[in-house]
Design a protein around this motif. Structure first.
Motif: not given
Length: 228
Positions: A186-215
């Motif tokens: 990927i090139r410089n102008n593609e770094e930000r969109p790529t990071k958005k994909v990776l960050n969005a995927a990470a949210l699922t794990y954060v959400a799962a961990a948060l729900v587990a801790v709350l329960e």
């Protein structure tokens, strides 16, 4: 009574809304960037193979698997499996997800501590997820605090697995980003969109961990209150 019932309803709604929001974020982000090709025009399979080879990892295969967003790394069989869209796709999303899964293969090759710890937790976490609620419910129904406590202990193993998953996934994403940039996929102008994909995927794990801790926290409070 109404106040506590209202608080409980809000809690349940939040418990359901958090993972649904995370899943929606992933799907929308993936859909958006799966339509935007990278300048390298490499498929997800090409990306995975290149990063593996560049890191001297030749004993890991790259295979196509059925489903949508079913991408994963199998450490036992040494295989990076990519869903059909990502295996053949030339998009930013395909490159990001392929690189992320290869990130796990690199972790495995380097014997990354958190990955080894998570793998060791799998049996306990699986058992904890399957029987913890039965033990807790049985403890509540029959008034046996020992069963309730045992259920909490089993649930704790599953929650620990969720928490250990966080550094594993974030590290894989960091490795993915670094590899995509350093290899020129990927090139410089593609770094930000790529990071958005990776960050969005990470949210699922954060959400799962948060729900587990709350329960887990809720059941611990119930146990403490019932034993006062």
């Amino acid at each position: 009574m109404f106040g506590s019932l209202g608080a409980y309803i809000i809690y349940i709604v939040l418990l359901m809304a958090i993972p649904l929001w995370a899943q929606s974020k992933v799907k929308n982000t993936y859909k958006k960037y799966s339509k935007k090709a990278t300048s390298s025009s490499m498929t997800g399979a090409d990306v995975a193979r290149k990063i593996l080879n560049d890191n001297g990892i030749y004993d890991v295969n790259v295979e196509e698997t059925k489903g949508t967003l079913t991408d994963h790394y199998d450490p036992k069989k040494k295989v990076v499996r990519l869903s059909s869209d990502n295996f053949h796709g030339q998009s930013m999303a395909s490159s990001a997800i392929a690189a992320h899964e290869v990130g796990h293969a690199i972790q495995d090759a380097e014997e990354y501590a958190f990955l080894k710890f998570r793998s060791a937790l799998v049996p306990a976490a699986s058992s904890g997820s399957n029987i913890s609620f039965f033990l807790i419910i049985a403890g509540l129904i029959f008034g046996v605090s020992e069963l309730f406590l045992l259920g909490i202990i089993f649930m704790s193993a599953a929650v620990l697995f969720q928490l250990v998953t966080l550094p594993v996934e974030f590290d894989a994403s960091n490795r993915a980003m670094g590899q995509l940039v350093s290899t020129g996929i990927i090139r410089n102008n593609e770094e930000r969109p790529t990071k958005k994909v990776l960050n969005a995927a990470a949210l699922t794990y954060v959400a799962a961990a948060l729900v587990a801790v709350l329960e887990l926290g809720r059941f611990i409070m119930m146990y403490l209150v019932s034993n006062e």
